[in-house]
Design a protein around this motif. Sequence first.
Motif, PDB file in Angstrom:
ATOM      1  N   MET A 202       0.588   0.772  -4.400  1.00 35.18           N
ATOM      2  CA  MET A 202       1.687   1.707  -4.603  1.00 35.18           C
ATOM      3  C   MET A 202       2.355   1.486  -5.958  1.00 35.18           C
ATOM      4  O   MET A 202       2.741   2.445  -6.631  1.00 35.18           O
ATOM      5  N   VAL A 203       2.490   0.247  -6.375  1.00 36.44           N
ATOM      6  CA  VAL A 203       3.145  -0.064  -7.646  1.00 36.44           C
ATOM      7  C   VAL A 203       2.374   0.549  -8.811  1.00 36.44           C
ATOM      8  O   VAL A 203       2.956   1.176  -9.699  1.00 36.44           O
ATOM      9  N   ARG A 204       1.073   0.398  -8.819  1.00 39.94           N
ATOM     10  CA  ARG A 204       0.260   0.969  -9.902  1.00 39.94           C
ATOM     11  C   ARG A 204       0.263   2.495  -9.839  1.00 39.94           C
ATOM     12  O   ARG A 204       0.340   3.170 -10.866  1.00 39.94           O
ATOM     13  N   LYS A 205       0.174   3.051  -8.631  1.00 39.83           N
ATOM     14  CA  LYS A 205       0.199   4.509  -8.476  1.00 39.83           C
ATOM     15  C   LYS A 205       1.538   5.091  -8.941  1.00 39.83           C
ATOM     16  O   LYS A 205       1.586   6.127  -9.587  1.00 39.83           O
TER      17      LYS A 205
ATOM     18  N   GLU B 125       7.391  17.381 -23.093  1.00 38.61           N
ATOM     19  CA  GLU B 125       6.936  18.658 -23.644  1.00 38.61           C
ATOM     20  C   GLU B 125       7.657  19.843 -22.992  1.00 38.61           C
ATOM     21  O   GLU B 125       7.232  20.987 -23.140  1.00 38.61           O
ATOM     22  N   GLY B 126       8.724  19.565 -22.244  1.00 43.16           N
ATOM     23  CA  GLY B 126       9.533  20.629 -21.669  1.00 43.16           C
ATOM     24  C   GLY B 126       9.051  21.168 -20.332  1.00 43.16           C
ATOM     25  O   GLY B 126       9.508  22.219 -19.882  1.00 43.16           O
ATOM     26  N   ILE B 127       8.143  20.459 -19.679  1.00 42.09           N
ATOM     27  CA  ILE B 127       7.616  20.904 -18.384  1.00 42.09           C
ATOM     28  C   ILE B 127       8.372  20.184 -17.280  1.00 42.09           C
ATOM     29  O   ILE B 127       8.566  18.968 -17.335  1.00 42.09           O
ATOM     30  N   ARG B 128       8.811  20.929 -16.261  1.00 46.29           N
ATOM     31  CA  ARG B 128       9.529  20.337 -15.128  1.00 46.29           C
ATOM     32  C   ARG B 128       8.535  19.574 -14.258  1.00 46.29           C
ATOM     33  O   ARG B 128       7.787  20.163 -13.489  1.00 46.29           O
ATOM     34  N   ALA B 129       8.528  18.266 -14.401  1.00 43.05           N
ATOM     35  CA  ALA B 129       7.587  17.418 -13.665  1.00 43.05           C
ATOM     36  C   ALA B 129       8.360  16.253 -13.042  1.00 43.05           C
ATOM     37  O   ALA B 129       9.278  15.721 -13.644  1.00 43.05           O
ATOM     38  N   PHE B 130       7.947  15.891 -11.843  1.00 46.40           N
ATOM     39  CA  PHE B 130       8.614  14.849 -11.072  1.00 46.40           C
ATOM     40  C   PHE B 130       7.590  13.919 -10.440  1.00 46.40           C
ATOM     41  O   PHE B 130       6.550  14.378  -9.980  1.00 46.40           O
ATOM     42  N   ALA B 131       7.888  12.635 -10.395  1.00 43.26           N
ATOM     43  CA  ALA B 131       7.027  11.664  -9.724  1.00 43.26           C
ATOM     44  C   ALA B 131       7.579  11.407  -8.337  1.00 43.26           C
ATOM     45  O   ALA B 131       8.800  11.376  -8.143  1.00 43.26           O
ATOM     46  N   GLY B 132       6.706  11.224  -7.381  1.00 38.00           N
ATOM     47  CA  GLY B 132       7.108  10.883  -6.020  1.00 38.00           C
ATOM     48  C   GLY B 132       6.176   9.836  -5.446  1.00 38.00           C
ATOM     49  O   GLY B 132       5.057   9.654  -5.934  1.00 38.00           O
ATOM     50  N   SER B 133       6.648   9.131  -4.424  1.00 38.03           N
ATOM     51  CA  SER B 133       5.798   8.136  -3.777  1.00 38.03           C
ATOM     52  C   SER B 133       6.330   7.846  -2.371  1.00 38.03           C
ATOM     53  O   SER B 133       7.457   8.181  -2.042  1.00 38.03           O
ATOM     54  N   ARG B 134       5.475   7.186  -1.595  1.00 40.98           N
ATOM     55  CA  ARG B 134       5.893   6.687  -0.300  1.00 40.98           C
ATOM     56  C   ARG B 134       4.992   5.521   0.078  1.00 40.98           C
ATOM     57  O   ARG B 134       3.827   5.461  -0.302  1.00 40.98           O
ATOM     58  N   MET B 135       5.579   4.613   0.827  1.00 41.96           N
ATOM     59  CA  MET B 135       4.822   3.448   1.273  1.00 41.96           C
ATOM     60  C   MET B 135       3.957   3.844   2.470  1.00 41.96           C
ATOM     61  O   MET B 135       4.351   4.698   3.273  1.00 41.96           O
ATOM     62  N   ASP B 136       2.804   3.228   2.561  1.00 44.58           N
ATOM     63  CA  ASP B 136       1.896   3.522   3.669  1.00 44.58           C
ATOM     64  C   ASP B 136       2.203   2.601   4.836  1.00 44.58           C
ATOM     65  O   ASP B 136       2.465   1.462   4.712  1.00 44.58           O
TER      66      ASP B 136
ATOM     67  N   CYS C  85       0.853  -1.188   0.000  1.00 45.01           N
ATOM     68  CA  CYS C  85       0.000   0.000   0.000  1.00 45.01           C
ATOM     69  C   CYS C  85       0.889   1.237   0.000  1.00 45.01           C
ATOM     70  O   CYS C  85       1.950   1.251   0.612  1.00 45.01           O
ATOM     71  N   GLY C  86       0.434   2.263  -0.681  1.00 44.43           N
ATOM     72  CA  GLY C  86       1.212   3.489  -0.683  1.00 44.43           C
ATOM     73  C   GLY C  86       0.527   4.606  -1.425  1.00 44.43           C
ATOM     74  O   GLY C  86      -0.630   4.494  -1.853  1.00 44.43           O
ATOM     75  N   PHE C  87       1.258   5.686  -1.564  1.00 40.90           N
ATOM     76  CA  PHE C  87       0.769   6.908  -2.196  1.00 40.90           C
ATOM     77  C   PHE C  87       1.738   7.302  -3.301  1.00 40.90           C
ATOM     78  O   PHE C  87       2.912   6.956  -3.254  1.00 40.90           O
ATOM     79  N   SER C  88       1.243   8.068  -4.251  1.00 40.49           N
ATOM     80  CA  SER C  88       2.105   8.599  -5.296  1.00 40.49           C
ATOM     81  C   SER C  88       1.534   9.921  -5.773  1.00 40.49           C
ATOM     82  O   SER C  88       0.337  10.178  -5.627  1.00 40.49           O
TER      83      SER C  88
END
Length: 133
Positions: A105-108, A122-133, A61-64
Amino acid sequence: MPKATGPSKRELAALMHRAKAAGMAAGRAAVPPTMIVRRHTDPLNDASPVANEWIVPEGPCGFSWVTVRPGNSRAARVMAETLGARINSYEGGMMLWVGEFNQSMVRKEAFAHAFAETLRAEGIRAFAGSRMD
């Protein structure tokens, strides 16, 4: 008055929907590892007999989330207007929480990485983050 440079709000809104579609496809395609959770009769001794056992097919389980920086950029504002992103007061930028895929969490994470990659292409500064619940 000079014309604004970069993509229009309409183009950015379409990009946000494309990024969400890419995220949904990645989340559906992700294969979470099945977990087996065991409760032992003595919780401090893994060698004690197993009292209960649960199969968790969707993995941990987790969040992203996806963060766009700077938070006051046109892309960040359109992400907020289009998809309901919020200001990330801790790290800065505009953050979109991944609400899809229940608690997997894996799918998120797959969703967030595909979404961010679509924006970065497309040149936009974007980052993915996650944490386990």
